[in-house]
Scaffold this active site. Structure first.
Site, PDB file in Angstrom:
ATOM      1  N   TRP A 185       0.831  -1.215   0.000  1.00  0.00           N
ATOM      2  CA  TRP A 185       0.000   0.000   0.000  1.00  0.00           C
ATOM      3  C   TRP A 185       0.859   1.256   0.000  1.00  0.00           C
ATOM      4  O   TRP A 185       0.387   2.343  -0.275  1.00  0.00           O
ATOM      5  CB  TRP A 185      -0.930  -0.009   1.217  1.00  0.00           C
ATOM      6  N   ASP A 186       2.161   1.095   0.298  1.00  0.00           N
ATOM      7  CA  ASP A 186       3.102   2.228   0.296  1.00  0.00           C
ATOM      8  C   ASP A 186       2.945   3.048  -0.985  1.00  0.00           C
ATOM      9  O   ASP A 186       3.013   4.279  -0.968  1.00  0.00           O
ATOM     10  CB  ASP A 186       4.564   1.740   0.360  1.00  0.00           C
ATOM     11  N   GLU A 237       0.766  -2.411  13.013  1.00  0.00           N
ATOM     12  CA  GLU A 237       0.956  -3.872  12.962  1.00  0.00           C
ATOM     13  C   GLU A 237       1.307  -4.468  14.331  1.00  0.00           C
ATOM     14  O   GLU A 237       1.601  -5.654  14.423  1.00  0.00           O
ATOM     15  CB  GLU A 237       2.040  -4.213  11.934  1.00  0.00           C
ATOM     16  N   LYS A 279       2.735   0.779  16.366  1.00  0.00           N
ATOM     17  CA  LYS A 279       3.944   0.667  15.536  1.00  0.00           C
ATOM     18  C   LYS A 279       4.116   1.904  14.650  1.00  0.00           C
ATOM     19  O   LYS A 279       5.213   2.423  14.491  1.00  0.00           O
ATOM     20  CB  LYS A 279       3.860  -0.579  14.658  1.00  0.00           C
ATOM     21  N   GLN A 280       3.017   2.347  14.044  1.00  0.00           N
ATOM     22  CA  GLN A 280       3.092   3.448  13.072  1.00  0.00           C
ATOM     23  C   GLN A 280       1.720   4.114  13.002  1.00  0.00           C
ATOM     24  O   GLN A 280       0.723   3.505  13.399  1.00  0.00           O
ATOM     25  CB  GLN A 280       3.485   2.902  11.704  1.00  0.00           C
TER      26      GLN A 280
HETATM   27  O1  IFM Z   1       3.811  -1.463   4.082  1.00  0.00           O
HETATM   28  C1  IFM Z   1       4.743  -1.375   5.101  1.00  0.00           C
HETATM   29  C2  IFM Z   1       4.055  -1.661   6.425  1.00  0.00           C
HETATM   30  O2  IFM Z   1       3.010  -0.739   6.663  1.00  0.00           O
HETATM   31  C3  IFM Z   1       5.048  -1.602   7.551  1.00  0.00           C
HETATM   32  N1  IFM Z   1       6.124  -2.550   7.327  1.00  0.00           N
HETATM   33  C4  IFM Z   1       6.826  -2.355   6.054  1.00  0.00           C
HETATM   34  C5  IFM Z   1       5.885  -2.350   4.869  1.00  0.00           C
HETATM   35  C6  IFM Z   1       6.668  -2.009   3.598  1.00  0.00           C
HETATM   36  O3  IFM Z   1       7.191  -0.714   3.669  1.00  0.00           O
END
Ligand code: IFM
Length: 423
Positions: free
Chosen positions: A56-57, A183, A280-281
């Protein structure tokens, strides 16, 4: 010439201007602008990490840069997903679903490459993210031809997936066994980000249905599903929850897990991270930058209060989103602090993983978004581009060009003036 055309000029901060110039250079170098048979890997062309696969990046983090600086490149990135529609249909069928489900980690042939079955199965938001990006592309280009040549089919086929993925409940439907962008949430249900993105997918599909053969009954079922999806809130305070189980996780002092900017997962095992109340993010905050009109100012500031202090920023996707959110919501000090982390993330190897695993394309794309959508506040208001600047105090002015509906514009913002002109 293209680099110059994409430049973001910052009067008052030559160092940031140069670093952002490098970010833009790398985005240009890693986006296959004229070829829809390929896309952007998580590390672009700089490393084989994640087997070069796309996430999805691309759609949520990188594509907006392409969309505003070279719309044909954005159309090609989305064209890659249109080409992958048959594989996404197959993937949905293999997972006992209907419509089209895009893989979490996709190879060039459109197949799932994620080796961890639980992550691949639960991070369903990627399918709705791709639909969101199509919607964003249409908002900025009004490219009806794209809708006719696969765009509408993508929106409707992805919408068709959701009825097969939710679980009926007496009070609506539940999205079970899901993980949102955070995540470290364990496996949860009704992730707010995912459920809102699904709602958006259903809305976009309804608007595109006239280009595809969709019955009134199916349209009505999408509307009903949109109404039944739950957006979790704390019953006492009414504040948004990240999902149904985040509040059950064990509270922990995050400064102990994260003494510096390197990822906590190098010190704390994944099992523990899934059970601790850490993020995590950017998750809810990311959602609020992507669908800002869906939330009130009070809801956004409450979300910042609730979630920002718990975020570990263990993914390189996180700092720039926090900068964008902060800039969009008048949190000036935080906006600048997070922007600097994101801007220098690869150049200064802030997380100690650039040398090891290459450039972080999502961070590069989101850093550009933090500058343009955040500090300059570029957005669409009643379908027209508008600016809402929140420049860092020492930036005297910021200038850049962008495309909108086939025309090129230039924007210039200072602390007390914002101007868009045809370029
Ligand atoms: O898509 C990301 C995910 O959100 C977090 N881990 C790494 C992936 C690739 O950048």
């Amino acid at each position: 010439r293209r680099w110059d055309d994409c430049a973001v000029r910052i009067d008052g901060d030559a160092e940031s201007e140069a670093a952002l110039g490098w970010v833009i250079y790398e985005l240009l170098a890693n986006i296959p602008a004229r070829d829809s048979t390929v896309s952007v890997g998580a590390r672009g062309l700089t490393h084989t990490r994640y087997k070069g696969c796309c996430f999805w990046d691309t759609e949520m983090f990188v594509l907006p840069f392409a969309l505003l600086t070279d719309p044909e490149a954005a159309r090609n990135l989305l064209g890659f997903r249109v080409r992958g529609l048959d594989a996404a249909r197959e993937h949905a069928r293999a997972m006992n679903g209907s419509g089209a489900r895009y893989p979490w980690m996709v190879a060039l042939d459109g197949s799932e490459q994620c080796e961890s079955w639980d992550i691949g199965c639960s991070e369903v938001h990627v399918t709705a993210d791709i639909a969101y990006a199509v919607g964003q592309y249409l908002d900025w280009t009004h490219d009806e031809g794209f809708l006719r040549r696969g765009g509408a089919e993508l929106l409707c086929e992805t919408a068709r997936f959701w009825p097969s993925r939710v679980t009926p409940a007496p009070d609506g439907v539940n999205l079970l066994f899901c993980k949102g962008p955070d995540e470290y949430c364990g496996i949860t249900s009704n992730n707010l980000y995912t459920n809102c993105m699904i709602k958006r997918n259903l809305e976009l599909a309804e608007a595109a249905a006239k280009y595809v053969d969709i019955t009134e009954d199916e349209l009505a079922s999408w509307r009903e599903l949109g109404r039944k999806l739950k957006l979790p809130r704390d019953p006492d305070t009414g504040r948004y929850r990240q999902d149904d189980s985040f509040h059950l996780l064990e509270e922990v002092d995050i400064t102990k897990l994260k003494p510096d900017d390197t990822a906590a997962y190098s010190r704390v095992c994944f099992d523990a991270l899934q059970r601790l109340r850490v993020i995590k993010q950017a998750d809810v905050l990311l959602l609020m930058t992507r669908l800002p009109a869906w939330f009130s100012e009070t809801e956004k500031l409450a979300a910042w209060e609730d979630f920002e202090p718990l975020c570990l920023h263990d993914s390189t996707l996180s700092f720039a989103t926090h900068a964008l959110f902060a800039a969009q919501n008048g949190l000036d000090e935080a906006a600048e602090r997070y922007f600097n982390k994101a801007l220098w993330l690869d150049l200064r190897d802030v997380m100690s993983n650039t040398g090891k695993e290459g450039l972080h394309l999502a961070c590069l794309g989101e850093t550009w978004q933090a500058a343009v959508f955040g500090f300059a506040g570029l957005h669409l208001a009643d379908g027209r581009p508008a600016l809402a600047p929140r420049l860092p105090a020492h930036w005297r002015a910021m200038e850049f060009k962008f495309h909108f509906q086939g025309k090129k514009y230039s924007a210039r913002v200072t602390h007390d003036k914002a101007e868009i002109k045809e370029a």
